[in-house]
Design an enzyme around this catalytic site. Structure first.
Site, PDB file in Angstrom:
ATOM      1  N   GLY A   7      14.611  13.149   5.967  1.00 45.68           N
ATOM      2  CA  GLY A   7      13.321  12.476   6.066  1.00 45.68           C
ATOM      3  C   GLY A   7      13.442  11.063   6.610  1.00 45.68           C
ATOM      4  N   GLY A  10      10.326   9.450   8.065  1.00 48.00           N
ATOM      5  CA  GLY A  10       9.132   9.369   7.221  1.00 48.00           C
ATOM      6  C   GLY A  10       8.817   7.922   6.864  1.00 48.00           C
ATOM      7  N   GLY A  70      14.499  10.926  -3.952  1.00 45.56           N
ATOM      8  CA  GLY A  70      13.276  10.218  -4.320  1.00 45.56           C
ATOM      9  C   GLY A  70      12.047  11.092  -4.216  1.00 45.56           C
ATOM     10  N   ASN A  95      10.681   7.085  -9.418  1.00 45.07           N
ATOM     11  CA  ASN A  95      10.328   5.783  -8.844  1.00 45.07           C
ATOM     12  C   ASN A  95      11.576   4.917  -8.723  1.00 45.07           C
ATOM     13  OD1 ASN A  95       9.115   3.303  -8.135  1.00 45.07           O
ATOM     14  ND2 ASN A  95       7.218   4.041  -9.048  1.00 45.07           N
ATOM     15  N   PHE A  96      11.878   4.496  -7.497  1.00 50.97           N
ATOM     16  CA  PHE A  96      13.070   3.683  -7.258  1.00 50.97           C
ATOM     17  C   PHE A  96      12.780   2.190  -7.308  1.00 50.97           C
ATOM     18  CE2 PHE A  96      15.029   7.586  -5.759  1.00 50.97           C
ATOM     19  CZ  PHE A  96      16.344   7.399  -6.159  1.00 50.97           C
ATOM     20  N   HIS A 123      -2.327   5.945  -4.823  1.00 52.85           N
ATOM     21  CA  HIS A 123      -1.367   6.078  -3.725  1.00 52.85           C
ATOM     22  C   HIS A 123      -2.089   6.296  -2.399  1.00 52.85           C
ATOM     23  CE1 HIS A 123       1.430   6.825  -7.074  1.00 52.85           C
ATOM     24  NE2 HIS A 123       2.383   6.482  -6.225  1.00 52.85           N
ATOM     25  N   LYS A 127      -0.087  11.079   0.352  1.00 49.79           N
ATOM     26  CA  LYS A 127       0.781  11.606  -0.713  1.00 49.79           C
ATOM     27  C   LYS A 127       0.334  13.008  -1.109  1.00 49.79           C
ATOM     28  CE  LYS A 127       2.651  10.496  -5.287  1.00 49.79           C
ATOM     29  NZ  LYS A 127       4.038  10.827  -4.952  1.00 49.79           N
ATOM     30  N   GLY A 133       4.830  11.428  -9.711  1.00 53.12           N
ATOM     31  CA  GLY A 133       5.979  11.619 -10.607  1.00 53.12           C
ATOM     32  C   GLY A 133       6.095  10.476 -11.607  1.00 53.12           C
ATOM     33  N   THR A 134       5.752   9.264 -11.164  1.00 54.28           N
ATOM     34  CA  THR A 134       5.828   8.102 -12.059  1.00 54.28           C
ATOM     35  C   THR A 134       4.788   8.229 -13.181  1.00 54.28           C
ATOM     36  OG1 THR A 134       6.552   6.750 -10.227  1.00 54.28           O
ATOM     37  CG2 THR A 134       5.669   5.580 -12.129  1.00 54.28           C
TER      38      THR A 134
END
Ligand code: NAP
Length: 209
Positions: A7, A10, A70, A95-96, A123, A127, A133-134
Site C-alpha cells: 500500500g 495509499g 496498520g 492506531n500508530f 474519519h 475510510k 479499530g481505535t
C-alpha cells in the site's frame, strides 16, 4: 532494515515511504496487482484494506518475513499460529499515533469513575470500515458496551472523542490526528522493537510503550 510496504501509494503509505527512508530503511513498495514477493526482506509493513491485508500478511509470513500492520477492520488472530510456528512476529496496531494511544489509556482510567460513556469517531469519507479499530479498542477498554458514533466526511483525517457523563458533569477526552505523519513514529517504534516481541501476534502500540 530492508522493508516491503504493502500500500505504498495509499494515503498513509505515501507519507510513510519518505519517513522510513529518512530513518535509514530501504523500502520496496508493493501495490495491488504486484506479486507479494518479500522473501529475504527483514519485515513487511501493511497499510492497505481489510480485504487485502490478510492475504498480504499470510504471504509475507509464508516467506519467513515478520509483519507490522496498520490496516484496520480485519481479524489477525487466525494468523497467530502461522507466525508463532515459524518464530515470526505479527504486530498489529489499530492506531500508530502515540497521542491516540494515550487518549485510550486516559479513557480507560476515566471509565472507573463515570457510569456512562459514548464514543464519537470521525474519519475521512474514504475510510472503508466503521466503527474504526481505535473506537472498537477504546470500547473494549472502557467496558459496558458504549455506543460508538461514526462520522465520515471530507476534510477529516482521524479524530476521536470519548464523552463520559456523570451526575452534573461531563468529561470529554479528545484526540485529533491532523496529518498522517502522526502514524510514522509508531511504525518506526514497532520496527525497532519487532525482534524483541514474542513470536506470534501482538496487538496495540501500548504493548511497546
Ligand atoms: P488508501 O489510501 O486506500 O491506501 C491503501 C493502498 O493500498 C492503496 O494504494 C491501494 O491501492 C493499496 N492496496 C489495495 N490492495 C492491495 C494489495 N492487495 N496489495 C498491496 N496494496 C494494495 O488507505 P489509507 O488511508 O492509506 O489506509 C490504509 C489502511 O490503514 C486502512 O485500513 C486504514 O483504516 C488504516 N489506517 C490505520 C492507521 C493506524 O494507525 N493503524 C492509520 C491510518 C489508516 P488501490 O488504490 O489501487 O486500491
Amino acid at each position: 532494515m530492508r522493508l516491503a510496504l504493502f500500500g505504498a501509494e495509499g494515503k498513509v503509505g505515501s507519507v510513510l515511504v519518505p519517513v522510513l527512508e529518512r530513518a535509514g530503511h530501504e523500502v520496496r513498495g508493493i501495490e495491488l496487482g504486484d506479486e507479494p514477493d518479500v522473501a529475504g526482506l527483514d519485515a513487511a509493513v501493511d497499510f492497505t484494506s481489510p480485504d487485502a491485508a490478510p492475504e498480504n500478511v499470510r504471504a509475507a509470513l509464508e516467506q519467513g518475513v515478520s509483519c507490522v500492520v496498520g490496516t484496520t477492520g480485519w481479524d489477525p488472530q487466525p494468523l497467530h499460529e502461522l507466525a508463532a510456528s515459524r518464530g515470526l512476529r505479527l504486530f498489529v496496531a489499530p492506531n500508530f499515533s502515540i497521542g491516540a494511544v494515550l487518549m485510550m489509556r486516559f479513557a480507560g482510567e476515566a471509565a472507573e469513575y463515570f457510569p456512562r460513556a459514548e464514543i464519537i469517531e470521525l474519519h475521512n469519507e474514504a475510510k472503508k470500515d466503521a466503527p474504526s479499530g481505535t473506537a472498537a479498542a477504546t470500547a473494549r477498554l472502557i467496558g459496558g458496551d458504549p455506543v460508538i458514533h461514526s462520522v465520515r466526511l471530507p476534510g477529516l483525517v482521524a479524530h476521536q472523542e470519548v464523552i463520559f457523563g456523570g451526575e452534573g458533569q461531563l468529561l470529554t477526552i479528545r484526540h485529533d490526528t491532523t496529518a498522517r505523519e502522526s502514524f510514522a513514529d509508531g511504525v518506526l517504534l514497532a520496527l525497532e522493537k519487532l525482534d524483541s516481541l514474542p513470536p506470534g501476534l501482538t496487538v496495540g502500540l501500548e504493548a511497546l510503550l
